[in-house]
Enzyme design. Structure first.
Site, PDB file in Angstrom:
ATOM      1  N   VAL A 156       2.767 -95.048   9.800  1.00 53.83           N
ATOM      2  CA  VAL A 156       2.180 -93.713   9.928  1.00 53.83           C
ATOM      3  C   VAL A 156       2.057 -93.066   8.558  1.00 53.83           C
ATOM      4  CG1 VAL A 156       2.483 -91.406  10.922  1.00 53.83           C
ATOM      5  CG2 VAL A 156       3.080 -93.426  12.263  1.00 53.83           C
TER       6      VAL A 156
ATOM      7  N   LYS B 224      -2.183-102.485   1.152  1.00 50.38           N
ATOM      8  CA  LYS B 224      -1.961-102.535   2.599  1.00 50.38           C
ATOM      9  C   LYS B 224      -1.137-103.759   2.984  1.00 50.38           C
ATOM     10  CE  LYS B 224      -3.137-100.199   5.398  1.00 50.38           C
ATOM     11  NZ  LYS B 224      -4.377-100.008   6.157  1.00 50.38           N
TER      12      LYS B 224
ATOM     13  N   GLN C 137     -10.675-101.912   5.540  1.00 53.76           N
ATOM     14  CA  GLN C 137     -10.701-102.170   6.978  1.00 53.76           C
ATOM     15  C   GLN C 137     -11.932-102.953   7.435  1.00 53.76           C
ATOM     16  OE1 GLN C 137      -9.911 -98.440   9.021  1.00 53.76           O
ATOM     17  NE2 GLN C 137      -8.134 -98.024   7.717  1.00 53.76           N
TER      18      GLN C 137
ATOM     19  N   CYS D 226      -6.063 -82.842  -9.438  1.00 52.32           N
ATOM     20  CA  CYS D 226      -7.044 -83.872  -9.089  1.00 52.32           C
ATOM     21  C   CYS D 226      -7.833 -83.346  -7.899  1.00 52.32           C
ATOM     22  CB  CYS D 226      -6.366 -85.199  -8.782  1.00 52.32           C
ATOM     23  SG  CYS D 226      -5.161 -85.121  -7.427  1.00 52.32           S
TER      24      CYS D 226
END
Length: 476
Positions: free
Chosen positions: A175, A256, A287, A433
């Site tokens: 999460v 990831k 993805q 930023c």
């Protein structure tokens, strides 16, 4: 105490033994939810439904496994006339001058049919009403008859559906502080799987604070009766390894994969049955189908991706509906690894990249807390700029072309590596930023060196009158 008729759908399709098990879990979850928020409740199984006696219906719209529920009046009866008299007394005023409809359901053996009951109630109320409408009446009257019990109600409220939490195996869910992964977690909870939570912090304490706010909403609203685990990994050094020291070549995918490896280690240690992620096919560069193959390759646990076929709009709608939509966006990891994203990786290349990262180092930096402790954690937000610092050095961490187009008055431009090399403790620094994640990361690292550093975003600075230099086409 009020009486509520609770309905479920899928549980009723199970075999006798499994159905009985799930009904027990559902009843326990309802009672424990009430207890957690300070109320008593009683549950009784009644012919494929539950009768709940409680002071309110607060938990009933949030307990997984409940398809719908209604506040009802329960009566004992001897004959059809007993029911008709009670319904007439309850609805005489409610249907006066309005259209109405009657629906009856029966379980058991009676001297009358469901249609007989509907007609009898209709005849009793017709003269004082504005007529019968069985498509969209102003007042619906429902009568559920089970043996010698009649349950009378007029409103049906929706529950979350699914299966009772705890009826399926326990999972660990990755999460973030964003929109997608809390929704993915909720969907797997809806299918009966308790989910413990794993979070990778890249800019502690700022991104940790945003994550905890969302985790608190998810847990308190949907499973306050379950005290699961939250794992928080301090992964700030990943940015140094991958962005500053450039140990890896395919950062958006390799990052990831590292998270998957960390989740895998936690799954092994705590005996989770799978890993939940918030990925949606093609939504971002990491993805794509090729990259998901690379990320998942070699992971020894099932990967559950409940959002894989959903559009962003669909995911956002669910997030708003379940209460996990973030109030503020501090950015996610992709903003730190977006310089040269790879969209068609090979799993062999990603495996080689991951070998250059010391996974054990980050496993040792995992902190575990209980769900019940989330609300007790106080995050020091002193890093966030909330005062005027006219004597500070302002540093722009955005891409050079954005800086050259417009920037905070007097600000210098530095890339991430240059900013992290600052070691002057005599000055104050404000980093900004676009989203706040990179600036929060730099500020947190410099604070540990004893440098007074703060972070903010360009949009916040831009709101200050006369604070932005517009310098399109030339350098300042």
């Amino acid at each position: 105490m009020k009486t509520y008729l609770v309905r479920y759908s899928e549980i009723g399709l199970k075999g006798d033994r499994e159905r009985a098990r799930m009904e027990r879990i559902l009843a326990d979850n309802i009672i424990n939810y009430y207890k957690k928020i300070g109320y008593e409740a009683r549950c009784q199984l009644l012919a494929g439904r539950l009768l709940v006696e409680a002071e309110n219906d607060i938990p009933l719209s949030k307990v997984f496994g409940i398809k719908s529920y209604s506040e009802c009046i329960r009566i004992k009866f001897e004959n059809q006339e007993d029911i008709v008299k009670k319904v007439h007394a309850l609805y005489e005023e409610k249907v006066k001058g309005k259209t109405f409809g009657v629906r009856c359901r029966r379980t058991g053996t009676h001297s009358f049919t469901s249609i007989d009951m509907e007609k009898a109630i209709g005849d009793a109320l017709y003269s004082i009403s504005n007529g019968v409408d069985l498509k969209s009446p102003e007042v619906w009257i429902h009568v559920d008859i089970v043996g010698k019990d009649a349950l009378i109600y007029d409103k049906i409220y929706k529950g979350p559906g699914g299966l009772p939490l705890g009826s399926e195996g326990k999972l660990i869910s990755m999460v973030s502080g964003g929109i997608d992964s809390p929704v993915a977690t909720w969907l797997m909870m809806k299918r009966g799987s308790p989910c413990d939570i794993f979070f990778c912090s890249l800019a502690d304490p700022i991104d940790t604070q945003a994550f905890l706010e969302i985790a608190k909403k998810l847990v308190e609203r949907w499973s306050p009766y379950r005290d699961g685990n939250v794992f928080i990994a301090d992964c700030r050094d990943l940015i140094r390894d991958m962005v500053i020291e450039k140990k890896t070549n395919f950062n958006n995918v390799t990052f990831k994969k590292v998270l998957y490896r960390l989740a895998e280690r936690l799954a092994e240690k705590y005996r989770y049955l799978g890993i939940v992620t918030g990925e949606s096919l093609g939504q971002v560069s990491s993805q794509t189908a090729e990259n998901l193959l690379s990320i998942e390759h070699g992971i020894n646990f099932p990967i559950y991706r409940p959002l894989i076929g959903l559009d962003k709009d669909e995911i956002t709608a669910i997030a708003r509906d379940i209460g996990t939509f973030p109030e503020k966006n501090v950015g996610e990891f992709c903003s730190l690894f977006s310089a040269h994203p790879v969209t068609r990786s090979k799993w062999e290349d990603i495996e080689e990249d991951v070998k250059k990262i010391d996974i054990e180092k980050f496993i040792e930096r995992v902190t575990a807390i209980k769900f019940s402790e989330i609300g007790k954690i106080v995050i020091n937000s002193d890093l966030m700029l909330n005062k005027n610092l006219e004597d500070a050095v302002f540093i722009d961490l955005r891409k050079k072309d954005l800086y050259e187009k417009s920037h905070y008055q007097g600000a210098r431009h530095l890339d991430l590596e240059q900013a992290l090399a600052i070691n002057d403790t005599s000055k104050k620094y404000v980093f900004y930023c676009s989203m706040g994640l990179q600036s929060a990361y730099v500020a947190s690292v410099l604070r540990e060196r004893g440098i007074e550093a703060y972070f903010t975003t360009f949009s916040k600075l831009s709101k200050q009158k006369g604070s932005v230099d517009e310098t399109i086409g030339k350098r300042v």
